[in-house]
Write an enzyme that holds these catalytic residues in place. Sequence first.
Site, PDB file in Angstrom:
ATOM      1  N   LEU A   1       3.179   6.217  -2.334  1.00  0.00           N
ATOM      2  CA  LEU A   1       4.347   7.043  -2.645  1.00  0.00           C
ATOM      3  C   LEU A   1       4.555   7.187  -4.152  1.00  0.00           C
ATOM      4  O   LEU A   1       5.010   8.239  -4.605  1.00  0.00           O
ATOM      5  CB  LEU A   1       5.598   6.523  -1.937  1.00  0.00           C
ATOM      6  CG  LEU A   1       5.775   7.189  -0.562  1.00  0.00           C
ATOM      7  CD1 LEU A   1       4.698   6.807   0.413  1.00  0.00           C
ATOM      8  CD2 LEU A   1       7.148   6.945  -0.001  1.00  0.00           C
TER       9      LEU A   1
ATOM     10  N   ILE B   1       0.838  -1.199   0.000  1.00  0.00           N
ATOM     11  CA  ILE B   1       0.000   0.000   0.000  1.00  0.00           C
ATOM     12  C   ILE B   1       0.876   1.253   0.000  1.00  0.00           C
ATOM     13  O   ILE B   1       0.603   2.221  -0.711  1.00  0.00           O
ATOM     14  CB  ILE B   1      -0.986  -0.011   1.178  1.00  0.00           C
ATOM     15  CG1 ILE B   1      -1.995  -1.159   1.008  1.00  0.00           C
ATOM     16  CG2 ILE B   1      -1.725   1.318   1.287  1.00  0.00           C
ATOM     17  CD1 ILE B   1      -2.892  -1.394   2.201  1.00  0.00           C
ATOM     18  N   CYS B   2       1.959   1.221   0.794  1.00  0.00           N
ATOM     19  CA  CYS B   2       2.871   2.376   0.838  1.00  0.00           C
ATOM     20  C   CYS B   2       3.486   2.620  -0.536  1.00  0.00           C
ATOM     21  O   CYS B   2       3.638   3.769  -0.957  1.00  0.00           O
ATOM     22  CB  CYS B   2       3.969   2.156   1.873  1.00  0.00           C
ATOM     23  SG  CYS B   2       3.355   2.050   3.568  1.00  0.00           S
ATOM     24  N   HIS B   3       3.804   1.550  -1.243  1.00  0.00           N
ATOM     25  CA  HIS B   3       4.360   1.682  -2.591  1.00  0.00           C
ATOM     26  C   HIS B   3       3.387   2.430  -3.493  1.00  0.00           C
ATOM     27  O   HIS B   3       3.753   3.378  -4.186  1.00  0.00           O
ATOM     28  CB  HIS B   3       4.679   0.304  -3.170  1.00  0.00           C
ATOM     29  CG  HIS B   3       5.225   0.363  -4.550  1.00  0.00           C
ATOM     30  ND1 HIS B   3       4.431   0.171  -5.663  1.00  0.00           N
ATOM     31  CD2 HIS B   3       6.472   0.626  -5.005  1.00  0.00           C
ATOM     32  CE1 HIS B   3       5.176   0.300  -6.749  1.00  0.00           C
ATOM     33  NE2 HIS B   3       6.420   0.570  -6.375  1.00  0.00           N
TER      34      HIS B   3
END
Length: 152
Positions: A49, A44-46
Amino acid sequence: MAVDVGDKAPDFELKDQHGTPVRLGDLRGHRVLLVFYPLAFSGICHGELCAIRDELVTSVPDDVRVLTVSVDSLFSQRAWADKEGFTFPMLSDFWPHGEVAQAYGVFDEQGGRALRGTFLIDGEGVVRWKEVNPVPSARDISGYRKVLDEFS
């Protein structure tokens, strides 16, 4: 203790992915979009960002600085930035572990990582908007433009 809209944003100094110190107080006169995320190289962070890289930093007004923060080491931040072409500051809240996330009220004690907290700080250092999502819930990056327009 959580930081709320209208509060003075807690000042901090963290190193970015290149080891350069970044101090919030040095950015007075600029609006700061402060984006906490749980962990580098996670799914999810990928997505979040990459959206910041592709859809946000290329279109924000000149007076806006985008800072991202996680509890990862600056070495992990650098490896991820190099792999993905992230050029915005990726700040390491590694040690004392999660101290800045704790100051903003977005540290997940049980998981040892930040929640998905986002804060818009005005040029005087006051929090004008915030959103906090649980770790498994991705944020809608497109909404940041609306918030930046609303608080310009």
